[in-house]
Structure formats: C-alpha cells, structure tokens
Design an enzyme around this catalytic site. Structure first.
Site, PDB file in Angstrom:
ATOM      1  N   ARG A  77     -18.967  41.125  -8.336  1.00 20.65           N
ATOM      2  CA  ARG A  77     -17.766  41.342  -9.160  1.00 20.65           C
ATOM      3  C   ARG A  77     -16.696  42.095  -8.359  1.00 20.65           C
ATOM      4  NH1 ARG A  77     -16.884  39.391 -14.404  1.00 20.65           N
ATOM      5  NH2 ARG A  77     -16.339  41.425 -15.250  1.00 20.65           N
ATOM      6  N   ASP A 112     -11.346  46.127 -13.644  1.00 22.79           N
ATOM      7  CA  ASP A 112     -10.984  45.344 -12.452  1.00 22.79           C
ATOM      8  C   ASP A 112      -9.932  45.981 -11.552  1.00 22.79           C
ATOM      9  OD1 ASP A 112      -8.522  44.811 -13.784  1.00 22.79           O
ATOM     10  OD2 ASP A 112      -9.352  43.007 -14.697  1.00 22.79           O
ATOM     11  N   HIS A 127     -13.678  51.861 -20.238  1.00 25.16           N
ATOM     12  CA  HIS A 127     -14.982  51.296 -19.858  1.00 25.16           C
ATOM     13  C   HIS A 127     -15.339  51.670 -18.419  1.00 25.16           C
ATOM     14  CE1 HIS A 127     -15.096  48.047 -23.254  1.00 25.16           C
ATOM     15  NE2 HIS A 127     -15.239  49.290 -23.687  1.00 25.16           N
ATOM     16  N   CYS A 135     -24.703  59.400 -10.181  1.00 24.91           N
ATOM     17  CA  CYS A 135     -26.162  59.370 -10.094  1.00 24.91           C
ATOM     18  C   CYS A 135     -26.764  58.856 -11.398  1.00 24.91           C
ATOM     19  CB  CYS A 135     -26.686  60.772  -9.784  1.00 24.91           C
ATOM     20  SG  CYS A 135     -28.496  60.870  -9.743  1.00 24.91           S
ATOM     21  N   CYS A 168     -28.513  58.857  -4.239  1.00 25.29           N
ATOM     22  CA  CYS A 168     -27.965  60.188  -4.516  1.00 25.29           C
ATOM     23  C   CYS A 168     -28.375  61.170  -3.430  1.00 25.29           C
ATOM     24  CB  CYS A 168     -28.460  60.667  -5.872  1.00 25.29           C
ATOM     25  SG  CYS A 168     -27.946  62.350  -6.295  1.00 25.29           S
ATOM     26  N   GLY A 210      -4.843  40.853 -25.375  1.00 29.10           N
ATOM     27  CA  GLY A 210      -5.933  40.214 -24.650  1.00 29.10           C
ATOM     28  C   GLY A 210      -7.296  40.820 -24.876  1.00 29.10           C
ATOM     29  N   ASN A 236      -2.694  38.167 -29.339  1.00 26.81           N
ATOM     30  CA  ASN A 236      -3.845  37.419 -28.854  1.00 26.81           C
ATOM     31  C   ASN A 236      -3.630  35.944 -29.181  1.00 26.81           C
ATOM     32  OD1 ASN A 236      -6.186  39.141 -27.717  1.00 26.81           O
ATOM     33  ND2 ASN A 236      -5.556  40.329 -29.524  1.00 26.81           N
ATOM     34  N   GLU A 238      -5.822  34.003 -30.545  1.00 29.15           N
ATOM     35  CA  GLU A 238      -6.531  33.623 -31.775  1.00 29.15           C
ATOM     36  C   GLU A 238      -6.931  34.868 -32.546  1.00 29.15           C
ATOM     37  OE1 GLU A 238     -10.958  32.923 -29.892  1.00 29.15           O
ATOM     38  OE2 GLU A 238      -9.535  31.254 -29.873  1.00 29.15           O
TER      39      GLU A 238
END
Length: 276
Positions: A77, A112, A127, A135, A168, A210, A236, A238
């Site tokens: 990612r 991102d 997030h 750790c 760690c 979004g 959005n 929908e």
C-alpha cells in the site's frame, strides 16, 4: 442547490462563534488518484492460497499472529500511495484552506498522505497514517517509518534489514503501522478523537466528501455538528449512512455529484463572499 450553499456559507462566514468550515473526507476523494478503497478490489489480500477480507487481516490480533504478512501488505500500500499524486479535489481543498485560514479544518479518514502532499496543514488524520509506526507491545511513543524501508510489489518479501528496522528498540517486539485497525478503538494520541469532536462542535458547516460513514467516529462527528446547530453538506455519488442520519434534519444539503466539481463550486462561492 448553489443558492443554498451560498446562503449557508455566507451565514457561517459572518458568525462570531461556531463558525468553522470543516471538511470530512474519505476514500472516495482519492479515487481519481488511482487508489482503490480499502474494501474495494485491492481490499482483498491474497497470500499463497489464502484469501483475506480486510476485517480479518486488518486487525491487531491478525498482526500479532502474522506480522510479516501484514507488513508486506502495508508496504505494498505504501508503494501505491507514493506512486499516486494528489488530484484536483485535494488541490481545491487546499485552496479553500488558503481562503478560510483558521476557520478551516480538515478531518480525513484516509491514510494515503495525499492531503498533506497537496499542502493542507490544518488536518486531523483520524485513522492514523502510513508514515508512522509504534510498538505493537505498547512501548514508547510514535515514530517515523525509516526512509530505508521502501514500498514493495505485492509479491515482494521483507528483507532482513526491513525486519531489523521494524523491531522495537526497547522490547524487540514488532513495530506496527500507526493506523486504526478493525478491532481497535479511536483515541486522541493516534486518532485525534477529542480534537475532531471539538472541531465538530464548533463547525458552522461540515462538508462530507467521499465517505459513506462506515466507521463510528465520522458518524459521531456529524451528529455533534448537528447537535450544536451546524449544517451538514453530504457530497457523495450515492446515499450512505450520513444520508440516513440527516434526511429528516432541516440543517442539511444533500448533493449527488462528484467531489471535484462541487469543491470547485464551494471554493468559488467562498471567494465571492470574502471579496464582498
């Protein structure tokens, strides 16, 4: 709809308190940059003959049992994020920040880094993000991911050096990405929970862009804005969980268009109001 937006933006701009312009963004805003959503096509991790749903491998429990596998996915990612570029929606939000200055705040569910790369500064990543590690055993604080650890192709294994750098220094447990997993709770240190809710309380208008509201803090942010008299603008393509929350509330505008065009419209309205 444009008249409604003009009216509410002007009203909030002239208020003395609870006058923040807050944007809450999710994976949909990064779609034009080529980043699929976590639950989308690349939201299935395939390792050998095993197929995993995000709710399975995106957990602290799974990480502790399979740390190398989860790090392989995380570094896959990472490469995807680094190859992507901020799109017009990210740039429009930056322009809005430049216009509104300290009346502007951005709360994002995205890890991102595209908002930051676009230049946005007043940002709360609820997030977490993929730039940092901590750790898995709870030692010390949050650290930056070493620049020596590179993004990887989907079938590329960790190197011995990667593994060394991902242990760690205090207890030799695995370091983990500083992101929120499915079996974890929001907090302030990693997720800016209380900061985000304070911003929501003082928001005259919350633009939701979004994101469908599939996790609980974004919904709580919207509920808090409504509770203290703010307006929700749901942008959005929908209907979603936010739509259910606001559909019977008078303080709402529901827009079913792409983020790029609507953010441009919002920015132009703000420019005109400031110039009046």
């Amino acid at each position: 709809m444009k008249e409604q937006l003009n009216e509410i933006i002007k009203h909030v701009y002239n208020k003395k308190s609870r006058n923040l312009f807050t944007f809450l963004t999710g994976a949909g805003i990064s779609a034009e940059s080529g980043i699929p959503t976590y639950r989308g096509v690349d939201g299935i991790w395939i390792k050998g003959t095993k197929f995993h749903k995000p709710e399975e491998f995106g957990t602290l429990k799974y990480f502790k049992e399979n740390p190398e596998e989860v790090w392989q996915y995380s570094l896959f990612r990472k490469k995807m994020f680094e190859d992507a570029q901020p799109n017009e929606s990210h740039r429009e939000i930056l322009e809005i920040e430049n216009l509104m200055q300290d009346k502007f705040h951005l709360i994002t569910q995205n890890i991102d880094n595209l908002h930051k790369r676009a230049g946005t500064k007043r940002i709360y990543e609820i997030h977490g993000n993929n730039r940092e590690i901590k750790c898995s055993n709870g030692c010390k604080g949050i650290e930056k991911l070493s620049v020596e650890i590179k993004g990887k192709d989907i079938d590329e294994d960790l190197t011995e050096k990667d593994i060394e750098l991902l242990k760690c220094k205090e207890c030799n447990s695995w370091m983990r990405p500083n992101i929120l997993w499915f079996d974890e709770r929001y907090d302030e240190k990693t997720n800016k929970r209380f900061s985000a809710l304070k911003i929501a309380k003082n928001s005259g208008v919350l633009f939701i862009v979004g994101t469908s509201g599939a996790t609980n803090l974004p919904i709580t942010i919207a509920e808090t804005t409504l509770k203290y008299g703010g307006t929700i603008v749901d942008i959005n393509t929908e209907d979603n969980l936010f739509t259910e929350l606001i559909k019977h509330n008078k303080n709402k505008i529901i827009i079913r268009e792409t983020s790029t065009q609507m953010l441009k419209t919002i920015r132009e309205i703000m420019q005109n109001i400031i110039q009046e």
